[in-house]
Design a protein around this motif. Structure first.
Motif, PDB file in Angstrom:
ATOM      1  N   PRO A 118       7.312   8.485  -7.980  1.00  0.00           N
ATOM      2  CA  PRO A 118       6.778   8.606  -6.723  1.00  0.00           C
ATOM      3  C   PRO A 118       7.591   9.634  -5.728  1.00  0.00           C
ATOM      4  O   PRO A 118       8.892   9.755  -5.882  1.00  0.00           O
ATOM      5  CB  PRO A 118       6.755   7.447  -5.919  1.00  0.00           C
ATOM      6  CG  PRO A 118       6.889   6.452  -7.217  1.00  0.00           C
ATOM      7  CD  PRO A 118       7.716   7.292  -8.040  1.00  0.00           C
ATOM      8  N   ARG A 120       7.899  11.270  -1.707  1.00  0.00           N
ATOM      9  CA  ARG A 120       7.736  10.940  -0.089  1.00  0.00           C
ATOM     10  C   ARG A 120       6.965  12.301   0.222  1.00  0.00           C
ATOM     11  O   ARG A 120       7.248  13.486  -0.148  1.00  0.00           O
ATOM     12  CB  ARG A 120       8.978  10.512   0.485  1.00  0.00           C
ATOM     13  CG  ARG A 120       8.737  10.271   2.080  1.00  0.00           C
ATOM     14  CD  ARG A 120      10.147   9.910   2.490  1.00  0.00           C
ATOM     15  NE  ARG A 120      11.064  10.829   2.664  1.00  0.00           N
ATOM     16  CZ  ARG A 120      10.976  11.686   3.528  1.00  0.00           C
ATOM     17  NH1 ARG A 120      10.254  11.828   4.577  1.00  0.00           N
ATOM     18  NH2 ARG A 120      12.042  12.640   3.232  1.00  0.00           N
ATOM     19  N   ASN A 252       0.722  -1.088   9.715  1.00  0.00           N
ATOM     20  CA  ASN A 252       1.380  -1.638   8.474  1.00  0.00           C
ATOM     21  C   ASN A 252       0.812  -0.707   7.265  1.00  0.00           C
ATOM     22  O   ASN A 252       1.636  -0.432   6.505  1.00  0.00           O
ATOM     23  CB  ASN A 252       0.755  -3.071   8.310  1.00  0.00           C
ATOM     24  CG  ASN A 252       1.281  -3.686   7.096  1.00  0.00           C
ATOM     25  OD1 ASN A 252       2.266  -3.230   6.495  1.00  0.00           O
ATOM     26  ND2 ASN A 252       0.474  -4.562   6.645  1.00  0.00           N
ATOM     27  N   MET A 255       2.700   2.455   7.429  1.00  0.00           N
ATOM     28  CA  MET A 255       4.132   2.542   7.239  1.00  0.00           C
ATOM     29  C   MET A 255       4.697   2.111   5.930  1.00  0.00           C
ATOM     30  O   MET A 255       5.819   1.915   5.547  1.00  0.00           O
ATOM     31  CB  MET A 255       4.836   1.736   8.462  1.00  0.00           C
ATOM     32  CG  MET A 255       4.650   2.192   9.733  1.00  0.00           C
ATOM     33  SD  MET A 255       5.758   3.625  10.105  1.00  0.00           S
ATOM     34  CE  MET A 255       7.457   3.148  10.151  1.00  0.00           C
ATOM     35  N   SER A 256       3.349   1.820   5.108  1.00  0.00           N
ATOM     36  CA  SER A 256       3.856   1.116   3.576  1.00  0.00           C
ATOM     37  C   SER A 256       4.279   2.367   2.670  1.00  0.00           C
ATOM     38  O   SER A 256       3.967   3.463   2.807  1.00  0.00           O
ATOM     39  CB  SER A 256       2.382   0.406   3.236  1.00  0.00           C
ATOM     40  OG  SER A 256       1.540   1.465   2.865  1.00  0.00           O
ATOM     41  N   PRO A 257       4.808   1.882   1.845  1.00  0.00           N
ATOM     42  CA  PRO A 257       5.325   3.058   0.656  1.00  0.00           C
ATOM     43  C   PRO A 257       4.196   3.591   0.237  1.00  0.00           C
ATOM     44  O   PRO A 257       4.034   4.955  -0.237  1.00  0.00           O
ATOM     45  CB  PRO A 257       5.967   2.141  -0.412  1.00  0.00           C
ATOM     46  CG  PRO A 257       6.031   0.843   0.038  1.00  0.00           C
ATOM     47  CD  PRO A 257       5.492   0.662   1.281  1.00  0.00           C
ATOM     48  N   ALA A 258       2.819   2.965  -0.091  1.00  0.00           N
ATOM     49  CA  ALA A 258       1.691   3.558  -0.678  1.00  0.00           C
ATOM     50  C   ALA A 258       1.185   4.658   0.161  1.00  0.00           C
ATOM     51  O   ALA A 258       0.372   5.372  -0.300  1.00  0.00           O
ATOM     52  CB  ALA A 258       0.587   2.535  -0.944  1.00  0.00           C
ATOM     53  N   TYR A 261       4.372   7.699   0.534  1.00  0.00           N
ATOM     54  CA  TYR A 261       4.874   8.370  -0.663  1.00  0.00           C
ATOM     55  C   TYR A 261       3.258   8.560  -1.458  1.00  0.00           C
ATOM     56  O   TYR A 261       2.459   7.989  -1.422  1.00  0.00           O
ATOM     57  CB  TYR A 261       5.940   7.503  -1.575  1.00  0.00           C
ATOM     58  CG  TYR A 261       7.089   6.840  -0.940  1.00  0.00           C
ATOM     59  CD1 TYR A 261       8.309   7.624  -1.610  1.00  0.00           C
ATOM     60  CD2 TYR A 261       7.146   6.198   0.121  1.00  0.00           C
ATOM     61  CE1 TYR A 261       9.632   7.612  -0.922  1.00  0.00           C
ATOM     62  CE2 TYR A 261       8.613   6.082   0.700  1.00  0.00           C
ATOM     63  CZ  TYR A 261       9.532   6.697   0.111  1.00  0.00           C
ATOM     64  OH  TYR A 261      10.848   6.329   0.718  1.00  0.00           O
ATOM     65  N   GLY A 263       1.832   8.438  -5.198  1.00  0.00           N
ATOM     66  CA  GLY A 263       2.228   7.857  -6.809  1.00  0.00           C
ATOM     67  C   GLY A 263       2.272   6.265  -6.866  1.00  0.00           C
ATOM     68  O   GLY A 263       2.450   6.038  -8.218  1.00  0.00           O
ATOM     69  N   PHE A 264       2.727   5.749  -5.862  1.00  0.00           N
ATOM     70  CA  PHE A 264       3.069   4.183  -6.109  1.00  0.00           C
ATOM     71  C   PHE A 264       1.801   3.547  -6.641  1.00  0.00           C
ATOM     72  O   PHE A 264       2.018   2.521  -7.283  1.00  0.00           O
ATOM     73  CB  PHE A 264       3.376   3.769  -4.740  1.00  0.00           C
ATOM     74  CG  PHE A 264       5.192   3.718  -4.559  1.00  0.00           C
ATOM     75  CD1 PHE A 264       5.819   3.232  -5.581  1.00  0.00           C
ATOM     76  CD2 PHE A 264       5.553   4.253  -3.277  1.00  0.00           C
ATOM     77  CE1 PHE A 264       7.281   3.373  -5.200  1.00  0.00           C
ATOM     78  CE2 PHE A 264       6.897   4.246  -3.286  1.00  0.00           C
ATOM     79  CZ  PHE A 264       7.763   4.028  -4.189  1.00  0.00           C
TER      80      PHE A 264
END
Lengths: 622, 534
Positions: A118, A120, A252, A255-258, A261, A263-264
């Motif tokens: 993944p 950013r 939310n 600000m989440s990794p999904a 970034y 590829g998560f």
């Protein structure tokens, strides 16, 4: 390492990637060779040419420096290294490193994708993605009066500037870690966007908002369960308490990794390590490559219906995306970073001039990339772009420009460029003689170095720090800079690079430091000496002849470099040893067909590293 | 001290949209004032400065005649003349010579354009007064950077004399002051709950994948942990950070320059009143501002218009004066706003010093004398307002700066070129400009004229580049010259004073015209323009 699984994974990765033979050869032969002949000057205390072999302890180190070995093999084969004052190499030793390089890095290589990782979003990607999500730009309130400069994007103003990653471009964020500063700015930018997004909504239906927002933010469909679980939290709210709660839900998400970034969320094919990327990942790859932005509705729908991977559909999407205005990012981001165009400046720092000098190559690149122009037109083209500021550089052809209207009492304006055909100015055409590019590299050495690195793709070391300044003419002699420089660089180790740099740079001496064509010397009133010889024996008398050499015998090298740079940008990573077959194939295709940038873009979008990935599922937890 | 104020949402007064809401008159500072030696409470004194770009059209700005208490404000002062009792109008401020635009912005707060290696005076004051507030100081502007001459874009400089970045966006400033989790407890709470939720998301991804992603997720989770720690640390600190600003209304996105500036002035007053900071510098534009005031119906650039002699037309003069009047209206806006806030036993303006002005005088030839400088506010007793101080001689701005530094408690004994403070600001004695008696006469011989008398600019805007010398008992001599003469003899410097001028003369419709200057001599002052080139 805290997690034993990480350990295990590293071992597995290394085992799967490297042939045991290559590793043992390195340990048993190459490493001792380097220690015996090279390390004294290139490792530990001394690192001449900024080459440090002491960092390369294992085959895996050697692999991560794969671009180094081509040059190392070449200087050994040409007997340029070790230098004369070092013990000479035996015949076996002479062949050792070139043979190892040939075997490990050229012959044994099989193309494969990289392990999925993944990444950013870069600053510009984040800016564009937020814009596409919300439908407006986050901008700074500042008066942009003429001749002033201001960063208009709130995102780019607040986020720290991304450094170029190992791949050479800022979209390779593998080493630009998330920090608390960036986190705070993401949080702030999200608040600002949400504030504006809901500023004039009267009634809000959370379900409508979230159904629209969620899949776009995640760039893939969202299950009904996921949607319902959010809606459940909002179910009992209404009136004044609903909006803040809904904002928090969306914050939310953003600000989440999904979201932050790429590829998560890509699903993994069970039991398969090497696999095609799924259609949504493919849509994202394409869209961040061509637009530096998230997929639009059309691309998303095609991914959803499964049609995107149909070759004809995929092809049409690429052409559609190139035709869209959003593909300006190819010039704005890829082109600018590749050719270092943001270093173009003006002696007086005049923003109007800088704007003209910087937008000219940008518009030229955009034309090449999107108007189906041959890759080699980068070097030689009959088309260029100019405005009233750069018009002076095209005395014979400037008549084609339509006049610009300057409002009364307004001193200077930034005018858009217009396309012109070069008929009477044969000294122009192609990127190398664009005034901004010439002005950015002052003097023949910088011009030659820039051409070698950015256009021919050579990996030059840094000059040593202890070079004495160039001497002034001795008394009674009136030597030109070129003649004085010849004496200065007579030193053998300097010649190693300068034999390549200098002929390229001095060929451009007929263009002055501001990029004006001035073939006659002001002091001597004689034609400036622009002749030279490339290593390998090609002679030329002026830049026009050098350009012909570049267009013919250097065509392959220039094309290969263009392929490598664009592929690296598309993949958002440094190219690896196993990308070489992909680069070779694309290069051959473009060279043999006089292929266009559009051909190259299609080629990359269909290449194995772009379409496939490796998931190391052996470490997946149950 | 307990400062759990609950600010009403109407506290934030938007003026730009025209709708004024009732003044709250909350006495927010009551609990935060210090006590002096005799046990009386003393509110903090704030310092603000408002920079006007591109000098002025002198005949519209200058006060002609008049004394300390007996004076008539000029036409350009009309918008803020109602605050007369709170003003200290200074005249004869400046060097003797010309100023470039970038020198003028350095001079404004650094005293002299050569003073490039030390902090500007606002920063020295911020060092003194800024330690107790959440923000040491704010440096604000309206316009982008003018990179050709970068000095045009800055008035505030740090200890090394390097320019301090400025901020132009009112929303950004509002958010920095009142919406930052580090300053607002509600924001901290909301960030905490956000951290909990995204952590759950990250962990569920971790459970699902466990691929190469772990490393990247670790990086993400680390940032969450660090952010949490910072919030906890901040929560542990008592005091100003506990104030709840959540009801303050964020300024809307400005539609034009006027709204942008009025929002910023609103914020300046609010920042001062809430004691978020005690020192702010604000530029209404770069010192050579290129802005276009289309919302005033003026479509030419301000800088172009400011060169009203060279680019003379009645239309251009009208445009220039509209822009200048707008600047004066913004000064009025700030003062009105400062007066609207109750502060201790008076208004916020009573406990403030506002320095308004420019770094050059005449906007076309850039003379560095009779620079417009007005102080407003009593500064808690520092200044005695309601007066017009026209000094007998040119006073370098650094003398004024030194005085203000000392009044703010900065232990300075000199600043830039000055080692003695400027007298008179607190009502003490000063040497007032007094005109000595002189005779006026004119003499014409062989097409040459010599004339002695008071020089003045035409007050007819249709001929704004024309001057007159008044002669007793005769018609005034009309001075109609090219820019070259105007500039090389620094005619602007002598305006309003008695001179002896020689030149070529002609006559038209009975009017004597001096069309080419051959010499100029001040009866009582300096003659050689000198100084930096314009």
């Amino acid at each position: 390492m805290e997690n034993p699984l990480t350990w295990l994974r590293l071992i597995l990765v290394n085992l799967s990637l490297l042939s045991l033979l290559g590793a043992s050869e390195f340990e048993l032969e190459v490493r001792p060779f380097l220690e015996k002949h090279c390390l004294r000057c290139h490792g530990g205390e001394k690192t001449k040419g900024h080459i440090d072999f002491s960092e390369i302890k294992s085959m895996s180190d050697a692999e991560s420096h794969h671009e180094l070995w081509e040059a190392v093999a070449a200087v050994i084969e040409d007997q340029e290294m070790p230098p004369d004052d070092e013990p000479p190499l035996s015949d076996d030793e002479l062949a050792l490193l070139p043979n190892w390089y040939q075997k490990v890095f050229l012959s044994d290589i099989e193309a494969r994708p990289t392990i999925f990782k993944p990444r950013r979003l870069s600053g510009p990607e984040y800016r564009n993605t937020m814009r596409s999500l919300f439908g407006f730009d986050l901008e700074v309130n500042v008066i942009e009066a003429e001749q002033t400069v201001a960063e208009k994007s709130l995102v780019l103003k607040l986020l720290p500037t991304d450094p170029p990653g190992p791949g050479g471009f800022i979209n390779d964020t593998s080493e630009a870690r998330l920090t608390t500063t960036i986190w705070d700015q993401y949080s702030y930018l999200t608040d600002v966007a949400l504030e504006r997004y809901f500023s004039d909504t009267e009634t809000i239906d959370p379900e409508t908002v979230l159904r629209d927002f969620l899949p776009r933010a995640f760039r893939r469909p969202v299950s009904d369960d996921q949607l319902q679980s959010i809606l459940k939290d909002l179910a009992d709210l209404s009136g004044e308490s609903l909006l803040p709660a809904l904002k928090l839900e969306i914050k939310n998400i953003l600000m989440s990794p999904a979201f932050l970034y790429r590829g998560f969320s890509m699903p993994v094919q069970p039991g398969q390590s090497r696999q095609p990327v799924d259609p949504f990942e493919l849509a994202e790859r394409l869209s961040y490559f061509l637009w530096e932005d998230m997929p639009d509705a059309e691309l998303f729908e095609l991914a959803k219906s499964g049609q995107l991977t149909t070759p004809a559909v995929y092809r049409r999407q690429i052409d559609r995306m190139l035709a869209s205005e959003k593909s300006i990012s190819l010039a704005e981001s890829f082109g600018k970073q590749w050719l270092l165009l943001d270093q173009i400046t003006d002696d007086r720092g005049d923003p109007v001039t800088i704007h003209a000098l910087q937008t000219q190559p940008r518009d030229f690149l955009y034309y090449l990339f999107t108007q189906n122009r041959p890759v080699m037109e980068l070097i030689d083209s009959k088309t260029t772009f100019a405005n009233h500021v750069t018009a002076a550089f095209y005395p014979g052809d400037r008549k084609q420009l339509k006049g610009v209207v300057r409002p009364r009492g307004v001193e200077r304006i930034r005018a858009p460029n217009q396309q012109i055909e070069l008929v009477n100015n044969p000294e122009r055409g192609g990127i190398l003689t664009m005034p901004g590019v010439l002005a950015m590299n002052k003097g023949p050495i910088l011009r030659g170095t820039w051409m070698l690195r950015q256009i021919l793709g050579e990996h030059l070391g840094e000059p040593p720090a202890d070079v004495p300044p160039i001497q002034s003419s001795p008394k009674g002699k009136n030597l030109t800079f070129r003649e004085r420089f010849e004496e200065h660089r007579a030193n053998e180790s300097c010649a190693l690079c300068h034999d390549k740099i200098d002929p390229l740079g001095f060929a451009l001496e007929a263009y002055d430091t501001r990029g004006k064509f001035a073939p006659v010397s002001k002091e001597t009133e004689l034609l400036i000496d622009t002749s030279g010889q490339l290593p390998g024996g090609k002679d030329f008398t002026n830049f026009m002849e050098l350009k012909q050499i570049l267009m013919t015998s250097r065509r392959e090298q220039i094309t290969r470099n263009a392929v490598e740079r664009l592929l690296s940008y598309a993949l958002c990573r440094k190219l690896e040893r196993f990308d070489r077959p992909t680069v070779d194939a694309l290069t051959t295709q473009i060279v043999e067909t006089n292929g266009t940038w559009q051909d190259l873009i299609h080629g990359i979008a269909n290449s194995l590293p772009f379409r496939e990935t490796i998931i190391n599922s052996s470490t997946t937890q149950p | 001290m307990n400062r759990s104020w609950n600010l009403d949402r109407r506290t934030f007064l938007r003026g730009a949209a025209g709708a004024l809401v009732p003044l709250p008159f909350l006495n927010i500072m009551e609990n935060s004032v210090a006590k002096n030696l005799s046990g009386e409470t003393v509110p903090p004194v704030r310092f603000m400065t408002l920079f006007k770009p591109n000098g002025v059209h002198p005949p519209s700005w200058n006060i002609n005649g008049g004394t300390e208490f007996d004076f008539r404000t000029s036409p350009l002062m009309a918008p803020f003349a109602k605050h007369r009792d709170d003003l200290l109008i200074l005249d004869n401020m400046g060097d003797f010579g010309f100023s470039s635009h970038s020198n003028s912005s350095r001079r404004f707060l650094s005293g002299a354009h050569q003073n490039t290696k030390s902090a500007s005076m606002d920063q020295l004051i911020a060092d003194k007064v800024g330690s107790e507030t959440p923000h040491r100081s704010l440096e604000l502007t309206t316009e982008g950077l003018f990179t050709n001459q970068i000095g045009c874009s800055y008035i505030s400089y740090d200890r090394e004399g390097a320019p301090i970045p400025r901020e132009s966006d009112p929303q950004l400033i509002f958010d920095r002051l009142f919406r930052d989790p580090m300053s607002d407890p509600k924001q901290r709470k909301s960030m905490s709950s956000l951290l909990d939720r995204v952590r759950d998301d990250a962990k569920s991804i971790q459970r699902k994948t466990g691929r190469e992603d772990t490393e990247t997720l670790d990086e993400y989770l680390t940032v969450l942990r660090e952010t949490e720690k910072r919030l906890d640390n901040r929560d542990a600190i008592s005091g100003a950070s506990k104030v709840d600003f959540s009801k303050l209304e964020r300024p809307p996105s400005p539609a034009n320059l006027n709204e942008q500036v009025e929002s910023m002035l609103d914020l300046i007053a609010l920042a001062m009143w809430t004691d978020s900071t005690r020192c702010i510098s604000y530029m209404l534009g770069n010192s050579n501002s290129r802005m276009i005031f289309d919302f005033l119906g003026v479509t030419e650039q301000h800088h172009y218009l400011s060169h009203f002699f060279r680019n003379f037309s009645r239309h251009n003069i009208d445009g220039l004066l509209k822009i200048s009047l707008w600047h004066m209206e913004k000064f009025d806006y700030l003062l009105t706003k400062l007066k609207s806030y109750k502060d201790h036993h008076g208004t916020l303006l009573d406990h403030s010093v506002v320095l308004f002005g420019s770094g050059m005088g005449h906007s076309d030839n850039h003379t560095a004398q009779r620079i417009p400088i007005v102080l407003a506010g009593k500064g808690g007793g520092m200044l005695k307002t309601g007066r017009y101080l026209r000094y007998s001689k040119n006073q370098e701005l650094s003398r004024l700066h030194l005085t203000l530094l000392q009044k703010f408690g900065v232990p300075a004994t000199s600043y830039a070129n000055s080692t003695t403070p400027l007298p008179g600001l607190d009502g003490g004695p000063f040497e007032e400009y007094r005109e000595r008696p002189f005779q006026s006469w004119s003499k014409i011989e062989n097409g040459k004229i010599t004339v002695q008398g008071r020089l003045r600019m035409s007050d007819n805007l249709d001929e704004a580049k024309v001057f007159y010398i008044d002669v007793d008992g005769k018609a005034p001599v009309r001075i109609e010259i090219e820019f070259k003469d105007f500039h090389s003899f620094n005619v602007a410097y002598h305006v309003g004073t008695p001179i002896l001028m020689t030149g070529n003369s002609s006559q038209k419709d009975g009017q004597i015209i001096l069309s080419k200057i051959t010499g100029i001599k001040s009866l009582f002052g300096k003659n050689d323009p000198g100084g930096a080139p314009g």
